[in-house]
Write an enzyme that holds these catalytic residues in place. Structure first.
Site, PDB file in Angstrom:
ATOM      1  N   SER A 192      23.483  29.545  49.067  1.00 18.04           N
ATOM      2  CA  SER A 192      23.064  29.169  47.900  1.00 18.04           C
ATOM      3  C   SER A 192      24.001  28.111  47.268  1.00 18.04           C
ATOM      4  O   SER A 192      23.824  27.154  46.170  1.00 18.04           O
ATOM      5  CB  SER A 192      22.811  30.172  46.873  1.00 18.04           C
TER       6      SER A 192
ATOM      7  N   ASP B  25      25.799  35.559  36.077  1.00 15.53           N
ATOM      8  CA  ASP B  25      25.921  34.762  37.417  1.00 15.53           C
ATOM      9  C   ASP B  25      27.152  34.142  37.236  1.00 15.53           C
ATOM     10  O   ASP B  25      27.348  32.933  36.390  1.00 15.53           O
ATOM     11  CB  ASP B  25      24.752  33.870  37.601  1.00 15.53           C
TER      12      ASP B  25
ATOM     13  N   HIS C 150      27.385  31.102  40.893  1.00 15.75           N
ATOM     14  CA  HIS C 150      27.020  29.604  41.111  1.00 15.75           C
ATOM     15  C   HIS C 150      27.502  29.006  39.733  1.00 15.75           C
ATOM     16  O   HIS C 150      28.222  29.273  38.897  1.00 15.75           O
ATOM     17  CB  HIS C 150      25.716  29.688  41.115  1.00 15.75           C
TER      18      HIS C 150
END
Length: 464
Positions: free
Chosen positions: A182, A432, A435
């Site tokens: 990702s 998160d 990311h």
């Protein structure tokens, strides 16, 4: 003249024509060192020198997109960047400067610091349609936008602001593929957003859960940019509710979901790391090699460091063998491990609470982050030595580990979901801290990628 013209299409902004920069309201220390011929003896040289810039002007603009994109929705401070710039004059001194750049050691972008930047990003959360929902921090209600106004300043050189037109020119008629986990997707979407300020990407293919396989086409430059979900680079079976509760990796076989397409890929950007931390069983020569965190299974615990190294070796070896041996060549770049910044539980408010970058010396690259980064750098260096045997095959590392480590403020945190505190602050909220917000620090990765590409192109022209 042809070689000089090519070189000027990728000149760094700080050495472009001073007159062009005055028209854009930007100062420059670069001075044209070409000498004006005497006009008192022969009129013909004067005529030639007067017409030459006009011819070059027309040639330049017929090769570049004539109209900049609409900037109505961009931040006011960014609108100047998208205006068409006047092409530089073609002086012999510029060629010598670029030749000097090639002969010097490449800039070490790993050492530097984050400094304030009034300009901010090229794009925002509403002007780009390719941002994954989980990274669209602006539209999800993040109010502290100070994280947008920083830029990475290397110690030994200058990192120019990203120029989408230059990137598009260097990639004209080529296929660029992002392959990995990702983080590869995060970097891809950052690039698409920045390029979209100069040319429109058209989605031409999508497949897989969460759009894990997608492809865009830039008609203006006949460019294809793809993303391939391949979190191990090698063949693997991901853990699932209906299958094994651990990953299974086959370390001596590349993942053919991207390997089969290598023939049509001109440049590949690889990115792996985080998925190797999960429980897994490893296979080599179709036999169990060992495992990582597999209680209850009768396998030897071998950790994941050596496994990641083997996976990288297999991926780089496959690229070299399939692209180098047949003489077609390709460019391979490995983006190094990007550290996470969890402080406490992942589902507790304030999991990544920082609102500013770490100051220089405040955070040290160490432990697992340093180990993973070092393995990746070492494997790229080893692959470089092999790649030199093949013409047109280039391998480079995009070392972003330290500069990413210094940006604990750039993650979505609770804003991976829209307006997480609309009903008040909750004690438990999913975060998160892995990311990156878009726009955000990940944009710097593509700034450095452009500099790698620029140097490669100039070197190829100088060597012709």
């Amino acid at each position: 003249m042809e070689k000089s013209s090519k070189l000027h299409s990728v000149l760094r902004p700080e050495i472009r024509d001073s007159e062009s920069r005055r028209e854009m309201g930007v100062s420059s220390s670069f001075k044209d060192q070409s000498h004006t011929p005497s006009l008192t003896r022969k009129p013909w040289p004067y005529t030639i020198y007067a017409l030459l810039p006009i011819a070059i002007f027309l040639l330049f603009f017929y090769r570049l997109p004539l109209l900049p994109p609409s900037t109505d929705q961009l931040p006011r401070s960014n609108r100047l960047i998208l205006s068409a710039s006047v092409p530089p004059s073609l002086s012999s001194s510029s060629f010598s400067q670029e030749e000097k750049i090639v002969n010097e050691a490449p800039c070490d972008y790993t050492n530097g610091k984050w400094v304030r930047d009034k300009l901010g990003p090229l794009y925002n959360g509403t002007t780009c349609g390719t941002i994954k929902e989980g990274q669209n921090c602006i539209t999800h209600g993040r109010a502290d936008l100070g994280y947008l106004y920083w830029r990475w300043k290397p110690r030994q050189c200058k990192l120019p602001r990203f120029d989408p037109n230059t990137f598009l020119q260097l990639l004209r008629n080529k296929h660029l593929a992002f392959v990995g986990d990702s983080m590869a997707r995060n970097q891809l979407e950052s690039l698409l957003c920045m390029l979209a300020t100069a040319s429109t990407p058209n989605l031409v293919y999508r497949d897989g859960e969460d759009n894990k396989f997608r492809r865009w086409h830039f008609a203006s430059h006949n460019i294809t940019i793809s993303v391939y979900w391949s979190p191990f680079l090698v063949r693997g079976v991901e853990k699932s509710k209906t299958g094994p509760d651990h990953n299974e990796l086959y370390l001596d076989h590349v993942d053919e979901k991207w390997g089969n397409d290598l023939e049509h890929i001109d440049m590949v950007v690889l990115s792996i790391g985080h998925w190797f931390l999960h429980p897994a069983v490893y296979y080599e020569d179709d036999e169990v090699l060992g495992c990582h965190y597999c209680p209850g299974l009768n396998h030897t615990e071998i950790g994941f460091y050596g496994v990641l190294r083997k996976a990288l070796k297999t991926a780089l070896k496959t690229i070299i063998e399939r692209k180098g041996a047949n003489g077609k060549g390709t460019d391979a770049v490995l983006t190094t491990f990007s550290p996470s910044h969890f402080e406490g539980d992942w589902d507790k408010a304030g999991a990544c609470p920082k609102t500013q970058p770490y100051k220089e010396g405040e955070k040290v690259l160490e432990g697992m982050d340093a180990d993973l980064r070092n393995i990746e750098v070492e494997e790229v260096e080893a692959a470089k030595g092999i790649a030199k045997q093949f013409q047109g095959l280039r391998v480079e590392v995009l070392d972003v580990t330290k500069l990413s480590l210094m940006r604990p403020d750039g993650h979505p945190g609770p804003y991976m979901y829209p307006f997480p505190f609309a009903n008040g602050v909750q004690e438990r909220v999913q975060n998160d801290c892995v990311h990156w917000c878009l726009p955000g620090p990940v944009d710097t990765w593509n700034q450095i990628l452009l500099e790698i590409m620029r140097r490669w192109q100039i070197q190829s022209w100088v060597e012709e």
